[in-house]
Design a protein around this motif. Sequence first.
Motif, PDB file in Angstrom:
ATOM      1  N   GLY A  95       1.100  16.042  -9.428  1.00 35.06           N
ATOM      2  CA  GLY A  95       1.457  16.393 -10.815  1.00 35.06           C
ATOM      3  C   GLY A  95       0.289  16.995 -11.566  1.00 35.06           C
ATOM      4  O   GLY A  95       0.427  18.041 -12.213  1.00 35.06           O
ATOM      5  N   VAL A  96      -0.870  16.357 -11.466  1.00 30.59           N
ATOM      6  CA  VAL A  96      -2.058  16.849 -12.194  1.00 30.59           C
ATOM      7  C   VAL A  96      -2.540  18.169 -11.584  1.00 30.59           C
ATOM      8  O   VAL A  96      -2.892  19.102 -12.315  1.00 30.59           O
ATOM      9  N   ALA A 149       2.095   6.201  -2.687  1.00 31.36           N
ATOM     10  CA  ALA A 149       3.135   7.078  -3.266  1.00 31.36           C
ATOM     11  C   ALA A 149       2.814   7.397  -4.728  1.00 31.36           C
ATOM     12  O   ALA A 149       2.916   8.553  -5.155  1.00 31.36           O
ATOM     13  N   ALA A 150       2.407   6.377  -5.491  1.00 28.10           N
ATOM     14  CA  ALA A 150       2.097   6.592  -6.915  1.00 28.10           C
ATOM     15  C   ALA A 150       0.916   7.548  -7.080  1.00 28.10           C
ATOM     16  O   ALA A 150       0.959   8.475  -7.907  1.00 28.10           O
ATOM     17  N   TYR A 151      -0.133   7.335  -6.274  1.00 27.63           N
ATOM     18  CA  TYR A 151      -1.318   8.208  -6.384  1.00 27.63           C
ATOM     19  C   TYR A 151      -0.987   9.633  -5.931  1.00 27.63           C
ATOM     20  O   TYR A 151      -1.497  10.611  -6.493  1.00 27.63           O
ATOM     21  N   PHE A 172       3.520   1.787  -1.731  1.00 30.81           N
ATOM     22  CA  PHE A 172       3.833   2.087  -3.134  1.00 30.81           C
ATOM     23  C   PHE A 172       2.605   2.652  -3.859  1.00 30.81           C
ATOM     24  O   PHE A 172       2.724   3.574  -4.669  1.00 30.81           O
ATOM     25  N   VAL A 173       1.442   2.058  -3.558  1.00 28.44           N
ATOM     26  CA  VAL A 173       0.199   2.534  -4.195  1.00 28.44           C
ATOM     27  C   VAL A 173      -0.052   3.987  -3.793  1.00 28.44           C
ATOM     28  O   VAL A 173      -0.313   4.849  -4.651  1.00 28.44           O
ATOM     29  N   VAL A 194       1.971  11.144  -6.196  1.00 29.00           N
ATOM     30  CA  VAL A 194       2.771  11.766  -7.268  1.00 29.00           C
ATOM     31  C   VAL A 194       1.850  12.247  -8.393  1.00 29.00           C
ATOM     32  O   VAL A 194       1.971  13.380  -8.880  1.00 29.00           O
ATOM     33  N   VAL A 195       0.903  11.390  -8.786  1.00 31.77           N
ATOM     34  CA  VAL A 195      -0.012  11.763  -9.881  1.00 31.77           C
ATOM     35  C   VAL A 195      -0.936  12.906  -9.439  1.00 31.77           C
ATOM     36  O   VAL A 195      -1.170  13.855 -10.199  1.00 31.77           O
ATOM     37  N   TRP A 231       0.819  -1.216   0.000  1.00 30.03           N
ATOM     38  CA  TRP A 231       0.000   0.000   0.000  1.00 30.03           C
ATOM     39  C   TRP A 231       0.857   1.273   0.000  1.00 30.03           C
ATOM     40  O   TRP A 231       0.439   2.291  -0.527  1.00 30.03           O
TER      41      TRP A 231
END
Lengths: 239, 43
Positions: free
Chosen positions: B17-18, B9-11, B6-7, B13-14, B4
């Motif tokens: 970014g958005v 962290a990825a969300y 990693f999940v 970052v996005v 979780w």
Amino acid sequence: MHGYANPARFLKIARPATGWLLGIGLVLLLAGVIGGLVFTPPDYLQGETVRILYIHVPSAWLGMAGWASIAAASISQIVWRHPLAAVAGRALAPAGATFAALCLATGSIWGRPTWGTWWEWDGRLTSMLILFFLYLGYIALASAERERGGEGRMAAIFGLVGAINLPIIHYSVLWWRTLHQGQSISVAGGSTIAPEILWPLPLTMLGFTAVFAAVSLMLMRADLARTKLEARLRRSAAE
Amino acid sequence: MNQWSFVIAAYAVVGLGVAGLLAFAFVTMRRAERAADAVRRRR
């Protein structure tokens, strides 16, 4: 297409479209993200990390679609000298670069628990990194040309030449079988992903695409307003 | 780190970014349109 060559006519459509695209995009994104994080089961092999799929795939798609749109705008500029083509190219590049960067970042984060590494010089990852650098080059070239008062023809040629990287990215998983998995979803062949995991993906794909379109329209409007401002200042100085 | 992390962290970052891209595009558009309107009104 040439019907929208008139910036006033284009703006009449772009102004309401910006808000609509943004609103629809954010709603779809919210639905897709909640669906992907809460209502889908973990993958039997990858576990919870499969949920990165819902943001990684749309980022990759928009990174590539952004450059494909720049290439289409470049053709439109070189062949038909469409007056909004250079404006569109300049507006698409920052959004495309952002999504290419997000694709690389989410791929790296996904790679660590599944592959055991943050980065690998594999065909797909390397060609995507090259796409990101191409975006940076395009942004620098297009803004330098704009500052000089040029038509943006050099940037258009760069946009067309850079499109050679798109089939390389697409077929990289077939040409160089290294770490990145092969194609799991295709328009003709369906999907190898289980439907109970796949269903939020179209929502985030459409949501991110609508947000991308809204951002591009905002930047086109900014570019046109700047052109209008420069023309008015020149006219004032001449009077 | 569990999966979780990693999940999330990825969300994150996005999301950042958005949100950053949207803010950049919106501010650029508003500034340019306001400046163009201000010069038109002055003339």
